[in-house]
Design a protein around this motif. Structure first.
Motif, short mmCIF file in Angstrom:
data_model
loop_
_atom_site.label_atom_id
_atom_site.label_comp_id
_atom_site.label_asym_id
_atom_site.label_seq_id
_atom_site.Cartn_x
_atom_site.Cartn_y
_atom_site.Cartn_z
N LYS A 137 -9.95 -0.84 2.37
CA LYS A 137 -8.75 -0.69 1.55
C LYS A 137 -8.17 0.71 1.65
N SER A 138 -8.98 1.68 2.05
CA SER A 138 -8.49 3.05 2.16
C SER A 138 -9.17 3.74 3.34
N LEU A 193 -4.58 0.66 0.38
CA LEU A 193 -4.07 -0.70 0.33
C LEU A 193 -4.53 -1.41 -0.94
N GLY A 248 0.80 -1.21 0.00
CA GLY A 248 0.00 0.00 0.00
C GLY A 248 0.84 1.26 0.00
#
Length: 307
Positions: free
Chosen positions: A292-293, A275, A189
């Motif tokens: 993911k973020s 990520l 990431g």
């Protein structure tokens, strides 16, 4: 006026007797107070919202519970400028109490300190901005990765309930960390700081945004973290084999991990993380989901804590 929010189920129910002792002490001293017992998860936040809506400029809101109860309360609070916050720790981890240096006091000693103190600490709070735009405040820490996975599992851990009976509930976090370290999927990431610097870690094990030095029942993730500097201390572990991370765990517990390759600590008021794959996210040990973020932000001098 003193308003108490009490989680009598914390420390596997031992907090109930602690509260009875506190209530007796308040009555013996003729202190004006009201108290509210939490009934379900999320109830503490609703109670805090009700208390903060009272038409008064002299609200002293005292939490009797653990770190999770505090998190619910600060997320239910409003009108932070007119509320003074107090804390009597009765949880198993008690990292906020550790950060505020009040764990050394008994609950009655902490109560008397609150009643007799005219000092407040203008403490920073952290904030998680999730990928769906929702926000969650935190007093101690938030994180993504293995520490968050551990917090998620600890919420329903039978092992934690068992160890709490012997006053060893904080050991749950260490045991679950070992389990997750070798089983949890990792991710590459990017981590962007407030000065524009962008890190590109590989195989991220965790990134913890620390407002206080300790999380997980006393693990010093960011030994130099300060709650009045307007910044979060970010501890990111990546680019090392899992077995090396496990081998270096003792250095982490001894707060000597800042010189070890793969353990990076940096201060920033804003941190953006993206990520390649979803990882677990927590705020003060409360599970926020798989993401993911996200962003970690510092809200400077956000809350007045009675010290």
């Amino acid at each position: 006026m003193y308003y108490f929010i009490v989680n009598a189920t914390s420390r596997t129910g031992k907090a109930r007797q602690i509260w009875y002792d506190i209530k007796d002490e308040l009555k013996s001293r003729n202190v004006k107070f009201k108290y509210y017992m939490t009934a379900t998860q999320g109830h503490a936040g609703k109670l805090a919202s009700q208390i903060c809506s009272i038409d008064s400029d002299d609200i002293k809101l005292i939490v009797v519970g653990g770190d999770g109860t505090v998190n619910e309360v600060i997320n239910g609070m409003s009108n932070f400028d007119k509320v003074k916050f107090g804390y009597i720790p009765t949880g198993s981890g008690n990292d906020l109490g550790r950060g505020l240096d009040i764990n050394k006091r008994t609950p009655i000693e902490q109560l008397l300190h609150i009643l007799n103190s005219d000092e407040v600490l203008k403490m920073d709070l952290g904030e998680v901005v999730c990928e769906d735009g929702s926000k969650r405040l935190f007093a101690i820490s938030a994180g993504i990765g293995v520490d968050a996975a551990v917090c998620k599992q600890a919420l329903t851990s039978k092992l934690k309930k068992f160890l709490n009976k012997f006053g060893m509930g904080s050991a749950t976090y260490g045991l679950l960390t070992v389990k997750n370290l070798f089983s949890m999927p990792l991710s590459d990431g990017t981590v962007e700081l407030d000065d524009g610097v962008v890190k590109t870690p590989h195989n991220i094990i965790f990134c913890a945004a620390m407002n206080h030095p300790w999380e997980g029942g006393g693990v010093p993730m960011a030994p130099q973290a300060e709650v009045t500097d307007g910044k979060l201390s970010i501890c990111c572990v990546s680019d090392i084999p899992r077995v090396k991370c496990f081998a270096d765990f003792g250095f982490l517990l001894a707060a000597r991990h800042d010189k070890i390759d793969g353990f990076d600590i940096y201060d920033s008021s804003l941190v953006k993380i993206d990520l390649e794959r979803e990882m677990t996210v927590h705020a003060d040990g409360e599970y926020l989901g798989e993401m993911k973020s996200l962003e970690f932000r510092c809200k400077s001098e956000a809350i007045s804590v009675i010290i």
